[in-house]
Design an enzyme around this catalytic site. Structure first.
Site, PDB file in Angstrom:
ATOM      1  N   ASP A  59     -55.337  -2.323 -39.637  1.00 28.86           N
ATOM      2  CA  ASP A  59     -56.030  -3.303 -38.802  1.00 28.86           C
ATOM      3  C   ASP A  59     -55.293  -3.464 -37.460  1.00 28.86           C
ATOM      4  O   ASP A  59     -55.062  -4.576 -36.994  1.00 28.86           O
ATOM      5  CB  ASP A  59     -56.175  -4.653 -39.509  1.00 28.86           C
ATOM      6  CG  ASP A  59     -57.122  -5.593 -38.758  1.00 28.86           C
ATOM      7  OD1 ASP A  59     -57.810  -5.120 -37.832  1.00 28.86           O
ATOM      8  OD2 ASP A  59     -57.160  -6.787 -39.089  1.00 28.86           O
ATOM      9  N   HIS A  92     -65.686  -7.135 -43.081  1.00 27.80           N
ATOM     10  CA  HIS A  92     -64.750  -8.227 -42.800  1.00 27.80           C
ATOM     11  C   HIS A  92     -65.325  -9.442 -43.526  1.00 27.80           C
ATOM     12  O   HIS A  92     -66.336 -10.016 -43.111  1.00 27.80           O
ATOM     13  CB  HIS A  92     -64.659  -8.482 -41.290  1.00 27.80           C
ATOM     14  CG  HIS A  92     -63.746  -9.603 -40.935  1.00 27.80           C
ATOM     15  ND1 HIS A  92     -62.644  -9.435 -40.128  1.00 27.80           N
ATOM     16  CD2 HIS A  92     -63.746 -10.910 -41.286  1.00 27.80           C
ATOM     17  CE1 HIS A  92     -62.013 -10.598 -39.999  1.00 27.80           C
ATOM     18  NE2 HIS A  92     -62.672 -11.509 -40.697  1.00 27.80           N
TER      19      HIS A  92
HETATM   20  O1  DOR Z   1     -57.187 -10.443 -36.546  1.00 24.14           O
HETATM   21  C1  DOR Z   1     -58.119  -9.681 -36.333  1.00 24.14           C
HETATM   22  N1  DOR Z   1     -58.283  -9.088 -35.145  1.00 24.14           N
HETATM   23  N2  DOR Z   1     -59.014  -9.460 -37.308  1.00 24.14           N
HETATM   24  C2  DOR Z   1     -60.160  -8.788 -37.067  1.00 24.14           C
HETATM   25  O2  DOR Z   1     -60.917  -8.608 -37.964  1.00 24.14           O
HETATM   26  C3  DOR Z   1     -60.470  -8.318 -35.714  1.00 24.14           C
HETATM   27  C4  DOR Z   1     -59.252  -8.062 -34.974  1.00 24.14           C
HETATM   28  C5  DOR Z   1     -59.479  -7.795 -33.506  1.00 24.14           C
HETATM   29  O3  DOR Z   1     -60.324  -6.948 -33.206  1.00 24.14           O
HETATM   30  O4  DOR Z   1     -58.799  -8.391 -32.685  1.00 24.14           O
END
Ligand code: DOR
Length: 443
Positions: A308, A182
């Site tokens: 994601d 990330h």
């Molecule tokens: O928006 C996100 N949510 N980006 C991430 O890298 C982690 C993820 C989360 O786990 O909620």
């Protein structure tokens, strides 16, 4: 030789490893592909007529957050993998920012134990890099059932964070597998946090705080370190056209991912219409970045599409920005959204198969998946490219129960999901007990 098949899939348009689509039968036995060709005179226990359907290798989503253990009010492995097979996904890689974070063998084993019982699709889990486990990562990344190490260079959901170059160098020196990252620069995020103190702050400030430089600086630092140490990296969820331009020159050791949401949504519109539902890290940005990421897809700079999938409850998401957490569901909609793009001619079916089937296997050294060929695991995604479907929150299996694509009509939809030779999903119904298996890797 006993040639009887457990399952015969008859007359489908089969996506073959030479990138040709040919009408063919597929014979499956003991969870493997046993034969491909004209198999009409063979015996079988069960037959599926796949006429007019496209049979893809099982689609792989190499970035999901299933929140178990610890955050199961948002999601769990049972519901997350249910969503996966409903959306035509046969294998997932799950992220380590659970509670506790997955930073040791015990935590990974706990996830494997749950998945063994409850996963509807095949699975593997990332080991989270933390300052406390740096010395052990070389050993931890080799545990069976682990797909590799994940680094958060910028803070997001959870407390996993490795922000400094010295620690990054140590991590990369200790590991040998490709590391998933990330990439957002934590120092810049801290420097700019006062942006959020404005009286007028709202979710449209998200891409201002977590700006282009935040992503770009971090990716530059990462490329420099990985290049010096001769290590392989995978940059997750690319959000800027600038990183696409940069990464072009580093394809020998750097691969990268785009998400459907960065290809579908753009700011400011997404924040005006959907507000914090489209808040994620790294953020959805303006049209010029969306165009840049699309160019990355067509120019083959982007190597995989991952969702994601990062669920939070609707109550959590509806909090006032910046209290609202980042992330949205995606595992169930990845393929429908991308198949719709195929119908819109924004991407070819060949590129899609490469991005969600073939390349995840190449990048992570997955064994026996990604292509429809004899002896491979019988993971198949069977698609009707002409079927129209209205995506709704009610359709979503995630415990969080919502999708940013609520009421979006797609054309192109998965009809059957075959996992390890068994029908897991048929026409929007889960039709088997959890039958996912641990993914195997050549490492
Ligand atoms: O928006 C996100 N949510 N980006 C991430 O890298 C982690 C993820 C989360 O786990 O909620």
């Amino acid at each position: 030789m006993n040639d009887n098949f457990d399952l015969l899939i008859s007359g489908g348009s089969v996506y073959l490893p030479n990138n040709k689509i040919e009408e063919s039968d597929i014979g499956i036995k003991d969870s493997k592909i046993l034969a491909i060709g004209n198999l009409q005179n063979k015996k079988y226990k069960t037959k599926i007529d796949a006429k007019n359907l496209l049979i893809m290798p099982g689609a792989i989503d190499s970035q999901v957050h299933f929140r178990e253990p610890g955050l199961t009010h948002k999601e769990d492995i049972f519901c997350g993998t249910k969503g996966a097979v409903l959306g035509g996904i046969t294998t997932i890689f799950e992220m380590p920012n659970t509670k506790p974070s997955t930073t040791n063998k015990e935590a990974l084993d706990e996830k494997l134990k749950i998945a063994h019982k409850h996963a509807h699709c095949n699975y593997s889990f990332f080991m989270g890099a933390a300052k406390e486990n740096i010395e052990k990562l070389g050993e931890l990344e080799r545990i069976e059932g682990c797909c590799g190490v994940k680094i958060f260079m910028g803070s997001s959901t959870g407390d996993l964070l490795v922000e400094d170059d010295e620690s990054l160098k140590k991590i990369l020196s200790n590991i040998n597998r490709r590391v998933a990252v990330h990439s957002e620069d934590e120092y810049r995020l801290r420097e700019r946090i006062n942006i959020l103190e404005s009286d007028h702050v709202n979710v449209s400030f998200h891409p201002k705080w977590r700006d282009v430089e935040t992503a770009l600086n971090s990716t530059k630092r990462l490329l420099k370190i990985a290049g010096e140490l001769n290590k392989k990296i995978h940059v997750l969820h690319i959000s800027t056209r600038d990183e696409i331009e940069l990464l072009k020159s580093y394809k020998s050791f750097a691969t990268c991912e785009a998400t459907p949401q960065h290809l579908f949504f753009k700011s400011p519109e997404c924040y005006e219409t959907l507000g914090t539902l489209t808040q994620m890290n790294p953020p959805i940005r303006d049209e010029s970045h969306q165009v840049g990421i699309w160019k990355g897809v067509t120019d083959r700079v982007i190597d995989v599409i991952g969702s994601d999938h990062a669920p939070h409850t609707i109550e959590e998401k509806k909090q006032k920005y910046p209290k609202s957490p980042s992330g949205m569901t995606g595992v169930q909609t990845l393929l429908p959204i991308m198949l719709n793009f195929v119908n819109e001619k924004k991407i070819s079916i060949h590129d899609l198969v490469r991005l969600v089937c073939v390349n995840p296997c190449k990048i992570y050294n997955i064994l026996n998946k990604g292509e429809i060929k004899v002896h491979n695991d019988a993971d198949l995604t069977i698609v009707d490219l002409n079927k129209e479907f209205n995506i709704t929150n009610e359709w979503i299996a995630s415990k969080s129960g919502w999708t940013p694509y609520d009421n979006f009509k797609v054309k192109g939809f998965p009809i059957l999901t075959i996992v390890n030779g068994e029908v897991a999903m048929r026409e929007n119904q889960i039709v088997s007990e959890p039958l996912g298996k641990q993914v195997k890797f050549a490492i």
